[in-house]
Design an enzyme around this catalytic site. Sequence first.
Site, mmCIF file in Angstrom:
data_model
loop_
_atom_site.group_PDB
_atom_site.id
_atom_site.type_symbol
_atom_site.label_atom_id
_atom_site.label_comp_id
_atom_site.label_asym_id
_atom_site.label_seq_id
_atom_site.Cartn_x
_atom_site.Cartn_y
_atom_site.Cartn_z
ATOM 1 N N GLU B 60 -7.801 0.306 0.381
ATOM 2 C CA GLU B 60 -8.777 -0.562 0.926
ATOM 3 C C GLU B 60 -10.104 0.372 1.614
ATOM 4 O OE1 GLU B 60 -5.838 -1.061 1.461
ATOM 5 O OE2 GLU B 60 -5.221 -2.934 0.891
ATOM 6 N N HIS B 129 -0.957 -11.332 7.506
ATOM 7 C CA HIS B 129 -1.395 -11.937 6.420
ATOM 8 C C HIS B 129 -2.162 -13.312 6.652
ATOM 9 C CE1 HIS B 129 1.307 -9.260 4.409
ATOM 10 N NE2 HIS B 129 0.718 -9.161 3.317
#
Lengths: 339, 328
Positions: B60, B129
């Site tokens: 990321e 999440h």
Amino acid sequence: MFANGQLQPEVIRRYHEVIESLGPEFLKAMLQDMHTIRAFEERAEQLYGLGKVHGTMHLSIGQEATAVGASNALQDGDYLLNHHRGHGHCLAWGSDVNRMMAEFVGKETGYCRGRGGSMHIADVDSNNLGANGIVAGGVPIAVGVGLSIKMRKTQQVCMVIFGDGAANEGAFHESLNMASIWKLPVIYLCENNQYAMSMPVQKAFTIENISTRATAYNIPGVTVDGNDPLAVYLAVQEAAERARRGDGPSLIESKTYRYKGHSKSDRQAYRTRDEVNEWMEQRDPIMRFSALLTTAGVVSEDEANGMRDQAIKIIDDAVAFSDASPAPDVSSLLEGVYA
Amino acid sequence: MREITYAEALREGLRQAMTADPSVFAIGEDIGVYGGAFGVTAGLLNEFGAERIIDTPISEAGIAGACVGAALTGMRPVGEIQFMDFVTLTMEQIVLQAAKVRFMFGGKASVPMVLRTPSGSGTGAAAQHSESLENWFVHVPGLKVVMPSSAYDAKGLLLAAIDDNNPVIFVEHKLLYKTKGHVPEEMYRVPLSQTNVVREGKHVTVVATSVMVSRAVQAAEELAKEGIELEVIDPRTLKPLDDAPIIESVKKTGRALVVHEAVEMGGFGGEIVARIAGSEAFDYLEAPVRRLAGLDIPIPYNRELEYHTVPQVENIVREARKLARGEY
């Protein structure tokens, strides 16, 4: 390289070819730039002592060969990203010393209008995308520059210079892997000056050479004498050629040494005076390159000696320029946040 | 009128931007063959090829850095961070690089990048999440933060974000991807920093973001049966914020409720409340300004626990009713 203070004949022979190919003017300019960097750094420290600058700074005295060798191996249009110990890289890149000095002291005429200071000098017009205050902060950015070059189908390369400390950031690994899988035209130049602030490389790594990490990314990795500008030049040149051929990135480790502390607050309790003296007296990059060029007959003793004076004059002029420059107007404080 | 889903609208916007401008490209994890974890980029690999729909390793920080570097050198990257929770892994590049380089360099560089990411709970994906972290970015000078609440806005705001010369954090919502709405086929923009009055009403101003906008509209429909008219306002762009329509609305209604999914403490609602309290609308207030937001806990897995962690339609109905009836 040296024995009894004398340059050995085999060294001259080894460099004969590269000295011939670069020519005297190019080599003289390299040596002059090394002197100018050192003079800039010495003056920076002095100005700090006089209270003309605030904040902190990270001096690259002792590391001039890496900056000069690396930048001179690239071409106009190539990109540079570097980090907080970046004055030398910027000068070697060919950026205007007056505007650098003005930025260093926080003036409106500085490269960043006094907003960046010592740690963030950038010269965007010459594709110098700036120094980074975050260790390894510029390393993943190089991936994007490499992608951009590839997508725009130009022959540019991007060189990112960072320290030994940055090689232990996760971003370093993500970046090298991405550049490797996409064969990006990026040169990773690790300027190993032996200490990440106080952490010695011997404690931060179990590997002898940081360049061996290239193996994990299946890219070339070399370690060169970072106090030899021609060694750095040749390594960067080879990496640049490879990148321009579309063969992907390289990792170069340039082993050097910083004479001054990490920044202004450093009492240097982590190393001995003897160690510093040994590097200064035996391996100083300016002394060595000067000896090489005079022995090789590229510059005369007088010319070599005059370069120090010339450097000081360049810096005197830069200080005069920055002294005469206006400070940023407070009314402009909000400018430049958004495009 | 053609109706397509929020995810389809995003895809159409991205496709149109990439067709119109060769400097636009997409980069992220599993956005190619897989089509993105929520299917937003499905099919684009076939249309544009792997050079412009770039699948990445699980990196990321690398994705964010790639966007910054490409944007600095003439490209217009659209990065995808698969779940908003994972922006934690990009923060250095977004907060310290993307947001700041322009200012640090004296206004001489620009970073025209978009970072798309799905936020929100409601999918049973538990604490790592499901987060709504938009206000972290709202707190960073140099960033823009966009949260589309409808298919129409998703496409129009994405095209405007891609056009913008600044880093834009584009916060989508997982529960909205399959919701349908009217979306014109042409390439239209919804300007950034233009607050939208979604539904007019005279009794209570409800400022809501993302998935809470449709919940607020549903609440308004229920309360309308009781004669209580909510004015639902969607800022759409959280930063820079166009607060004038909010202040105008509160001057009219005298009552305000701010609703978002993110945790209340330190959330965007506090900013809206402060804008109202610090404005000329203060003199028109007839009740305390209220917030309705996520509980100050991680998102739990169990369906019922998850449901009760963030505002639902009935919570909005209850709060707005109390405000309208003067029960605060």
